[in-house]
Write an enzyme that holds these catalytic residues in place. Structure first.
Site, PDB file in Angstrom:
ATOM      1  N   CYS A  56       0.493  -1.144  -0.031  1.00 15.32           N
ATOM      2  CA  CYS A  56      -0.228   0.449  -0.228  1.00 15.32           C
ATOM      3  C   CYS A  56       0.534   1.472  -0.176  1.00 15.32           C
ATOM      4  O   CYS A  56       0.724   1.937  -0.443  1.00 15.32           O
ATOM      5  CB  CYS A  56      -0.456   0.038   1.136  1.00 15.32           C
ATOM      6  SG  CYS A  56      -0.060   0.048   2.571  1.00 15.32           S
ATOM      7  N   HIS A  82      -2.490   0.944   6.921  1.00 13.54           N
ATOM      8  CA  HIS A  82      -2.847   2.047   5.448  1.00 13.54           C
ATOM      9  C   HIS A  82      -2.645   3.002   4.865  1.00 13.54           C
ATOM     10  O   HIS A  82      -3.056   3.651   5.723  1.00 13.54           O
ATOM     11  CB  HIS A  82      -4.433   1.029   5.247  1.00 13.54           C
ATOM     12  CG  HIS A  82      -4.978   0.714   3.770  1.00 13.54           C
ATOM     13  ND1 HIS A  82      -3.819   0.239   2.950  1.00 13.54           N
ATOM     14  CD2 HIS A  82      -5.624   1.575   3.694  1.00 13.54           C
ATOM     15  CE1 HIS A  82      -5.041   0.504   1.558  1.00 13.54           C
ATOM     16  NE2 HIS A  82      -5.894   0.933   2.117  1.00 13.54           N
TER      17      HIS A  82
END
Length: 470
Positions: free
Chosen positions: A98, A177
Site C-alpha cells: 500500500c 494502510h
C-alpha cells in the site's frame, strides 16, 4: 538486476511510515524534484507546490467490515468504467504494497513531474487498463518490488517468513494502510486500493486552492462533533411542535369552513324572506290602484278623488315606511355573519395541503425516532465492546481448564485434537506441512503362496502363552 517474477506477488514487505523513507523510495523509483514531508497540523500553511496528500491510519479488518454499509450509502464513488480507466487507480492485489500504491497514485496522476524511466514506462503501459490489471502491473514490476523491499526492516522479513503458510490476499490487511488524495481534472479524488472505485469529493471553489478542499474533507472526517443524540432529540422536539401547530391550524380551518357554510345558509333565508314580503306589498298596491281606476270611470267629483288620492299617497307612504322599518328590524334581528378569521396569513392553505403537510411531518418524525433509536443502540454497543475489551478473561480460562483437568477430560481433548490434526487421509497419504508422504503397504509373497505373519498376531500369541503360563 535479475528478479524471480514468480515471487514478486508474494514477496512484498511492510514498510514504516517515515517521510525520509518515502523520499528515498521516490529516488529509487527514478523520480526527480519531489520529496515527502510529514504534516502534523492541517491548518498550517504549506510552502511550495503540493502534488498530493497521503493519509495513514491503522487498519482493522473488523472496522472495515462495519464501514461497508455506511460507505455504500454516503460516499460518492466514480463507477463509470471509462472515467475510472482514464485515471491511474489501481486495486491493491499484492499484500503489504500500500505504501508504493499510495505514492504511485499521486505521481502517475500529475502531469508536471519528472517520473523517470520506470514510472514513465509503467504509466504508458497501464494507460486505459482496469484497476485490477493496474494492480497486477505494479506487483509484477521488478524495479518497484526491489526498491520497495530494500527499505524494509529485518523484522518485516522475519514476519513474512513466519506467516509464509498463512494465506494472504487483498483483504487480509497490514497493520497500517495508506490512502492518497490528489487533484484530478479540477476535482479532489480519494484513491484507496482496497476500495472498489475511486471517490470524487467534488470541485473546490474558484478563489481557493485544492488543498483547502482537502482540509475541509479531512476536518469533517476527523473532527470531533457533538453528541448526535442531542441534535436528533432537538430535531424530534421541533417536528412534534410543528405537528401540533399544523393539527391545530387544520382543525381551526375546518371549523371556519363549517361556520362559513352556516352563515351563507342564513343569508339565503333572510334574502328569501325579504323578497317574499316585497311581493306581498306589491300585490296590495296593485289592488288599491285598481279601485282608483274604477272610481275614475264613474266620474266621481274631483274633490272626492283628490281626497282618495291623498289617502292613497298617505297609505302608500306609510306602507313604504312599514317596509323600510320591517327590513331594518329584520336586519337587526338577523345581523350578517362576521367574516371568517384570516388563517396563517395572506396566502391561505386548503385542508388538503395541511393534511399532506401533516403526513410528511409524521413520516419525518418516524424516521427521526428510528435514527435516535439507532444512536442509542450504537452507544449501548460501545459500552458492550468496552466491557469485552477491558474484561480479564484469564481467571475464567484458568478455571475452565482446571475443571477439565479435574474431571479427567483435558488430556483426552488435547490428544483428540492432536490425533485429528495428524490423521492420514485415504490412500495412505499423510500431510506433513505442504508435502505428501505415501506409505507402501504391499504384501510380500512367499514360495508357497502364503503371506507372512503380521507382527500383531505374534504379539497376541505371546500374550496368550503368557496367560496360559499363569
Amino acid at each position: 538486476m535479475p528478479v524471480d517474477i514468480n515471487r514478486l506477488t508474494d514477496g512484498w514487505l511492510e514498510l514504516e511510515s517515515d517521510p525520509g523513507l518515502f523520499t528515498l523510495l521516490l529516488e529509487d523509483f527514478g523520480v526527480k524534484g519531489v520529496q515527502v514531508e510529514e504534516i502534523y497540523d492541517l491548518q498550517k500553511t504549506i510552502e511550495g507546490p503540493v502534488f498530493g496528500f497521503i493519509f495513514l491510519f491503522r487498519w482493522i479488518e473488523e472496522r472495515r467490515a462495519r464501514r461497508k454499509i455506511v460507505e455504500t450509502t454516503t460516499e460518492m464513488y466514480v463507477k463509470d468504467e471509462e472515467a475510472v480507466n482514464s485515471i491511474f487507480f489501481a486495486h491493491q492485489v499484492v499484500p503489504n504494497s500500500c505504501a508504493t500504491h499510495a505514492l504511485l497514485s499521486v505521481l502517475l496522476n500529475c502531469s508536471d513531474i519528472d517520473l523517470g524511466t520506470t514510472l514513465s514506462r509503467l504509466k504508458v503501459h497501464t494507460k486505459g487498463m482496469c484497476p485490477d490489471n493496474k494492480g497486477w502491473a505494479i506487483g509484477n514490476t521488478p524495479e518497484l518490488a526491489c526498491a520497495h523491499n530494500s527499505h524494509a526492516m529485518p523484522q518485516a522479513r522475519r514476519r513474512m517468513d513466519r506467516n509464509s503458510g498463512v494465506s494472504t490476499g487483498r483483504f487480509t490487511g497490514e497493520a497500517f494502510h495508506f490512502v492518497s488524495f490528489c487533484p484530478i481534472n479540477g476535482h479532489l479524488f480519494e484513491l484507496d486500493g482496497l476500495k472498489p472505485f475511486p471517490m470524487d469529493h467534488g470541485p473546490w471553489g474558484e478563489k481557493e486552492d485544492w488543498t483547502d478542499k482537502f482540509r475541509r474533507v479531512m476536518s469533517d472526517r476527523l473532527g470531533i462533533s457533538t453528541d448526535r443524540r442531542i441534535a436528533i432529540t432537538h430535531k424530534l422536539k421541533m417536528l412534534r411542535t410543528n405537528q401540533t401547530i399544523v393539527s391545530a391550524a387544520l382543525e381551526k380551518l375546518l371549523k371556519s369552513k363549517q361556520l362559513e357554510s352556516r352563515s351563507q345558509a342564513e343569508i339565503r333565508e333572510t334574502v328569501d324572506k325579504i323578497k317574499k314580503e316585497e311581493q306581498e306589498s306589491t300585490v296590495k298596491l296593485s289592488s288599491e290602484y285598481s279601485q282608483l281606476l274604477e272610481m275614475h270611470e264613474k266620474d266621481e267629483p274631483a274633490v272626492a278623488m283628490s281626497k282618495e288620492l291623498e289617502s292613497l299617497v298617505s297609505l302608500n307612504s306609510s306602507s313604504d315606511s312599514v317596509e323600510i322599518i320591517g327590513e331594518t328590524e329584520i336586519k337587526k334581528e338577523n345581523p350578517p355573519p362576521s367574516p371568517p378569521p384570516a388563517f396563517i396569513g395572506a396566502g391561505t392553505f386548503s385542508p388538503k395541503d395541511l393534511l399532506s403537510l401533516l403526513k410528511n411531518l409524521e413520516s419525518e418524525i418516524n424516521i427521526t425516532e428510528q435514527h435516535l433509536c439507532d444512536e442509542n443502540e450504537k452507544r449501548a454497543m460501545f459500552k458492550v465492546d468496552d466491557c469485552r475489551r477491558t474484561h480479564n478473561y484469564d481467571e475464567f480460562i484458568c478455571t475452565f481448564l482446571s475443571m477439565l483437568a479435574y474431571q479427567g477430560e483435558l488430556g483426552d481433548l488435547v490428544t483428540q485434537h492432536l490425533v485429528t490434526s495428524r490423521k492420514p487421509s485415504l490412500g495412505g497419504v499423510q500431510n506433513s506441512g505442504s508435502r505428501g508422504v505415501v506409505r507402501n503397504y504391499n504384501k510380500k509373497s512367499t514360495t508357497n503362496g502364503s503371506s507372512p505373519k503380521t507382527p500383531s498376531s505374534k504379539r497376541r500369541r505371546g500374550r496368550t502363552k503368557y496367560r496360559k503360563r499363569k
